[in-house]
Design an enzyme around this catalytic site. Sequence first.
Site, PDB file in Angstrom:
ATOM      1  N   SER A   1     -28.706   0.301 -27.388  1.00 34.86           N
ATOM      2  CA  SER A   1     -28.526   1.486 -26.535  1.00 34.86           C
ATOM      3  C   SER A   1     -27.372   2.368 -27.007  1.00 34.86           C
ATOM      4  CB  SER A   1     -28.246   1.024 -25.104  1.00 34.86           C
ATOM      5  OG  SER A   1     -27.239   0.035 -25.110  1.00 34.86           O
TER       6      SER A   1
ATOM      7  N   THR B   1     -22.470   5.183 -16.737  1.00 36.02           N
ATOM      8  CA  THR B   1     -23.578   4.568 -17.457  1.00 36.02           C
ATOM      9  C   THR B   1     -24.790   4.623 -16.540  1.00 36.02           C
ATOM     10  OG1 THR B   1     -24.355   2.526 -18.505  1.00 36.02           O
ATOM     11  CG2 THR B   1     -22.846   2.261 -16.668  1.00 36.02           C
ATOM     12  N   GLY B   2     -25.971   4.570 -17.131  1.00 38.56           N
ATOM     13  CA  GLY B   2     -27.177   4.649 -16.308  1.00 38.56           C
ATOM     14  C   GLY B   2     -27.902   5.962 -16.516  1.00 38.56           C
TER      15      GLY B   2
ATOM     16  N   THR C   1     -23.656   6.821 -26.789  1.00 37.77           N
ATOM     17  CA  THR C   1     -24.966   6.253 -26.435  1.00 37.77           C
ATOM     18  C   THR C   1     -26.067   6.763 -27.353  1.00 37.77           C
ATOM     19  OG1 THR C   1     -26.450   5.897 -24.545  1.00 37.77           O
ATOM     20  CG2 THR C   1     -25.610   8.114 -24.836  1.00 37.77           C
TER      21      THR C   1
ATOM     22  N   THR D   1     -25.188   2.752 -22.187  1.00 38.59           N
ATOM     23  CA  THR D   1     -24.042   3.479 -22.718  1.00 38.59           C
ATOM     24  C   THR D   1     -22.754   2.675 -22.652  1.00 38.59           C
ATOM     25  OG1 THR D   1     -25.048   5.401 -21.725  1.00 38.59           O
ATOM     26  CG2 THR D   1     -22.712   5.592 -22.298  1.00 38.59           C
TER      27      THR D   1
ATOM     28  N   ARG E   1     -33.877  15.545 -25.894  1.00 36.44           N
ATOM     29  CA  ARG E   1     -33.219  15.200 -24.622  1.00 36.44           C
ATOM     30  C   ARG E   1     -31.753  14.824 -24.872  1.00 36.44           C
ATOM     31  NH1 ARG E   1     -30.479  10.467 -22.260  1.00 36.44           N
ATOM     32  NH2 ARG E   1     -30.785  10.586 -20.022  1.00 36.44           N
TER      33      ARG E   1
HETATM   34  N1  GLY Z   1     -26.252   7.334 -19.678  1.00 37.63           N
HETATM   35  C1  GLY Z   1     -26.953   7.479 -20.881  1.00 37.63           C
HETATM   36  C2  GLY Z   1     -27.971   8.504 -20.869  1.00 37.63           C
HETATM   37  O1  GLY Z   1     -28.548   8.801 -19.833  1.00 37.63           O
HETATM   38  O2  GLY Z   1     -28.256   9.040 -21.914  1.00 37.63           O
END
Ligand code: GLY
Length: 321
Positions: A79, A233-234, A200, A182, A210
């Site tokens: 990730s 994170t998330g 990340t 992340t 994106r």
């Molecule tokens: N928190 C990482 C992302 O949404 O890219």
Amino acid sequence: MKRRRFIKTGILAPFAVASAAPDMRGVKRAIGNPLVISTWKHGLAANETAMRILQNGGSCLDAVEAGARVPEADPTVSSVGYGGIPDRDGHVTLDASIMDADGNAGAVAFLEGIKHPVSVARLVMEKTKHVMLVGEGAKKFALAQGFKEENLLTEEARRTWLKKNKKSVFPGETPNGKSHDTIAILAQDKDGKLAGACTTSGWGNKMRGRVGDSPIIGAGLYVDNDVGAAGATGLGEEVIKTVGSFLVVELMRQGYEPDEACLEALQRILHRHRNTVRFSVAYIALRKDGKTGSASILNGFKYALYRDGKNILQPTEGIIK
Ligand code: GLY
């Protein structure tokens, strides 16, 4: 006329400064006890590297950069950086940001072929007049700064991508069912100064182009040396819409404890979704007095905290069980 304007400003300015942080007055800066806090299990190795720098008298900025580079280089972390799950079209695209104790910030987004986006973000901060470079421009800048282009797609990540038939892998959920995402890393050095970094590969199998919260200052990361620092994170889309890390720091400025500030920032997300969610977001926070906190929407989030000679992984109970 000119003089009257001068007098007005002169009278108002001290009030503006005094009222900016009404509830921080009792919070003293921690001096002489460096600490590092970072997200997920991969934070343990990142903290080790960061703490070595702090113990040798290094700066919090050097510490967070070096710490973030650890999972970026680790192919088993799917990730972040090298070995990250690619986008829908099979390309690994990376996002990162960094902030120092003087409020300077740098970021890169949609960066391809460069293993250490956090270091490119730092150079954007230090060597350009800008805060963020994206895509081709970020890569051109990195190459000009001496970074080398590398293939970041590992065989393992490619196989996962093929096996999953290009299905989305939400941030916070990896294909093998283990949660991680992340890395956000925050550090306080021996002088009590604060810095942070966030890096990340984002949402696995995301749409091409994106960009998540991690490179967006105030969303995935925020540092205010007078108050504290926060990282996220998330699911980045939710963090961006609530300017999450900035919100956590501003809540601490208003007097919220670090845990409470993280919780309140997540409540804003839950409120928008009427408390029904199928994703997670988690925050970590570090106040200038060295007090730390975290909160997570779902169970499973852990953060790594290195202080007083111990580097420990701490579970965080989710708001939704
Ligand atoms: N928190 C990482 C992302 O949404 O890219």
